[in-house]
Design a protein around this motif. Structure first.
Motif, PDB file in Angstrom:
ATOM      1  N   ASN A 285      45.228  -1.426  15.087  1.00 18.09           N
ATOM      2  CA  ASN A 285      45.063  -0.582  13.893  1.00 18.09           C
ATOM      3  C   ASN A 285      45.611  -1.271  12.650  1.00 18.09           C
ATOM      4  O   ASN A 285      44.996  -1.242  11.593  1.00 18.09           O
TER       5      ASN A 285
ATOM      6  N   GLY B  64      47.670   2.066   3.189  1.00 13.19           N
ATOM      7  CA  GLY B  64      48.537   3.189   3.560  1.00 13.19           C
ATOM      8  C   GLY B  64      47.764   4.479   3.828  1.00 13.19           C
ATOM      9  O   GLY B  64      46.534   4.514   3.742  1.00 13.19           O
ATOM     10  N   ILE B  65      48.515   5.522   4.158  1.00 17.83           N
ATOM     11  CA  ILE B  65      47.907   6.791   4.569  1.00 17.83           C
ATOM     12  C   ILE B  65      48.553   7.912   3.753  1.00 17.83           C
ATOM     13  O   ILE B  65      49.780   7.969   3.650  1.00 17.83           O
TER      14      ILE B  65
ATOM     15  N   LEU C  31      47.546  12.506  12.657  1.00 22.98           N
ATOM     16  CA  LEU C  31      46.955  11.224  13.080  1.00 22.98           C
ATOM     17  C   LEU C  31      46.828  11.069  14.592  1.00 22.98           C
ATOM     18  O   LEU C  31      45.932  10.383  15.066  1.00 22.98           O
TER      19      LEU C  31
ATOM     20  N   GLY D 197      36.286   1.995  15.790  1.00 22.90           N
ATOM     21  CA  GLY D 197      37.288   2.932  16.327  1.00 22.90           C
ATOM     22  C   GLY D 197      36.634   4.079  17.088  1.00 22.90           C
ATOM     23  O   GLY D 197      35.482   4.419  16.863  1.00 22.90           O
TER      24      GLY D 197
ATOM     25  N   GLY E  27      42.661   6.296  19.781  1.00 23.39           N
ATOM     26  CA  GLY E  27      43.743   5.324  19.969  1.00 23.39           C
ATOM     27  C   GLY E  27      45.142   5.931  19.858  1.00 23.39           C
ATOM     28  O   GLY E  27      45.973   5.775  20.760  1.00 23.39           O
TER      29      GLY E  27
HETATM   30  P1  ADP Z   1      40.545   4.888  15.429  1.00 27.21           P
HETATM   31  O1  ADP Z   1      39.835   4.607  16.679  1.00 27.21           O
HETATM   32  O2  ADP Z   1      39.713   5.607  14.413  1.00 27.21           O
HETATM   33  O3  ADP Z   1      41.250   3.697  14.868  1.00 27.21           O
HETATM   34  P2  ADP Z   1      43.205   5.981  15.962  1.00 27.21           P
HETATM   35  O4  ADP Z   1      43.578   7.199  16.731  1.00 27.21           O
HETATM   36  O5  ADP Z   1      43.731   4.683  16.427  1.00 27.21           O
HETATM   37  O6  ADP Z   1      41.629   5.999  15.862  1.00 27.21           O
HETATM   38  O7  ADP Z   1      43.670   6.201  14.461  1.00 27.21           O
HETATM   39  C1  ADP Z   1      43.335   7.409  13.791  1.00 27.21           C
HETATM   40  C2  ADP Z   1      43.157   7.183  12.311  1.00 27.21           C
HETATM   41  O8  ADP Z   1      44.404   6.860  11.698  1.00 27.21           O
HETATM   42  C3  ADP Z   1      42.244   6.020  11.961  1.00 27.21           C
HETATM   43  O9  ADP Z   1      40.899   6.409  11.955  1.00 27.21           O
HETATM   44  C4  ADP Z   1      42.730   5.647  10.560  1.00 27.21           C
HETATM   45  O10 ADP Z   1      42.105   6.511   9.620  1.00 27.21           O
HETATM   46  C5  ADP Z   1      44.206   5.994  10.595  1.00 27.21           C
HETATM   47  N1  ADP Z   1      45.082   4.809  10.793  1.00 27.21           N
HETATM   48  C6  ADP Z   1      45.597   4.367  11.968  1.00 27.21           C
HETATM   49  N2  ADP Z   1      46.367   3.284  11.779  1.00 27.21           N
HETATM   50  C7  ADP Z   1      46.359   3.022  10.457  1.00 27.21           C
HETATM   51  C8  ADP Z   1      46.966   2.027   9.617  1.00 27.21           C
HETATM   52  N3  ADP Z   1      47.745   1.067  10.116  1.00 27.21           N
HETATM   53  N4  ADP Z   1      46.710   2.093   8.271  1.00 27.21           N
HETATM   54  C9  ADP Z   1      45.926   3.054   7.749  1.00 27.21           C
HETATM   55  N5  ADP Z   1      45.314   4.019   8.488  1.00 27.21           N
HETATM   56  C10 ADP Z   1      45.525   4.001   9.815  1.00 27.21           C
END
Ligand code: ADP
Length: 265
Positions: free
Chosen positions: A162, A200-201, A209, A226, A230
């Motif tokens: 990620n 960032g988020i 998340l 994705g 995850g």
């Molecule tokens: P995905 O298969 O979409 O990556 P995850 O469950 O791993 O699913 O992550 C969920 C969501 O969290 C992602 O779709 C993304 O929007 C956000 N995300 C995860 N890790 C990060 C990161 N390091 N930076 C920014 N957004 C992130």
């Protein structure tokens, strides 16, 4: 609340007393609702690439029948869609296997550094492809936890992948291993942080998340391959390990995902 009322007869045939059983079914309904939502979401996630596959098959059998360039392009897309379905099914199976074992605490003694180093090696090609520098920093010598090696690999793979995918391309991802003491008589904690310096988020997303299929940006997640599962997998594995995931992020300042597990020995 569900009420069940039954009359318990005495030997003489008259009602001796009335038994009222009250049961709080709110929790049960909530679990059933979550399960139904999950099945609906999973079906939708599978149906989207499937519909696209069928569409391309029709085009290849019809209008694009004699167009080699179009055929090549469409087959490439179809392959990507099939891969996506396959990843999704793998993730769904992983989740259900982890849930099935939720109550069993894993008991292998595992050294964390080799696991994290293995993950960094595995993901080095992806990092290179995206121009991301992976930096592994070891601030503690031996960090041993009780766990399941394969599941812990999965945790760090998801987090590092990620960070590479959603962090800024041409940027850096720091993976740090440290030990946090926790006072007399208590086990120290193994602390592994995966930090990126990407966009960032926003804070309103942070608590959600780790929900299944929750994404900040659905199109972006799909485009990056994705499945939206995850972090849900990470959360379930860590719950089984009695560990914790802490997510810290601010728009424009990257994101830090920290795993904390009891250290042993
Ligand atoms: P995905 O298969 O979409 O990556 P995850 O469950 O791993 O699913 O992550 C969920 C969501 O969290 C992602 O779709 C993304 O929007 C956000 N995300 C995860 N890790 C990060 C990161 N390091 N930076 C920014 N957004 C992130």
């Amino acid at each position: 609340v569900e009420a069940q009322i039954s009359a318990v007869p005495s030997t003489a045939g008259r009602t001796a007393f009335v038994l009222i059983v009250l049961r709080d079914v709110t929790q049960q309904h909530r679990v059933e609702q979550m399960r139904a939502d999950f099945v609906a979401n999973a079906s939708h996630e599978l149906r989207t690439p499937l519909a696209s596959l069928l569409g391309f098959v029709e085009t290849l059998q019809g209008p694009a029948r004699n167009d080699p360039a179009a055929r090549e392009k469409f087959l490439g897309i179809m392959r990507a869609q099939a891969n996506r379905m396959s990843r999704l099914i793998d993730d769904l199976l992983s989740l259900s296997r982890i849930e099935l074992n939720a109550h069993v605490r894993p008991g292998q003694s595992v050294e964390l550094y080799p696991i994290v180093a293995h993950v960094a090696d595995t993901l080095a090609p992806l990092a290179r492809e995206r121009g991301v520098e992976l930096v592994l920093e070891r601030a503690a010598e031996r960090l041993t936890v009780l766990g399941d090696r394969d599941e812990l690999i999965r945790v760090f793979e998801n987090l590092v992948e990620n960070a590479i995918k959603y962090g800024s391309s041409g940027g850096k991802v720091d993976i740090t291993l440290a030990e946090a003491p926790r006072g007399a008589g208590r086990l120290a904690e193994a602390v592994v942080t995966v930090r990126d310096y990407g966009p960032g988020i926003a804070s309103e997303h942070l608590p959600r998340l780790t929900e299944r299929f929750y994404r900040v940006d659905v199109a972006q997640s799909r485009e990056k391959g994705g499945t939206g599962l995850g972090l849900a997998i990470v959360k379930h594995i860590l719950a089984r390990h009695r560990g914790r995931l802490v997510i810290e992020s601010e728009i424009g300042k990257g994101a830090a995902f920290t795993v904390r597990l009891d250290a042993v020995g």
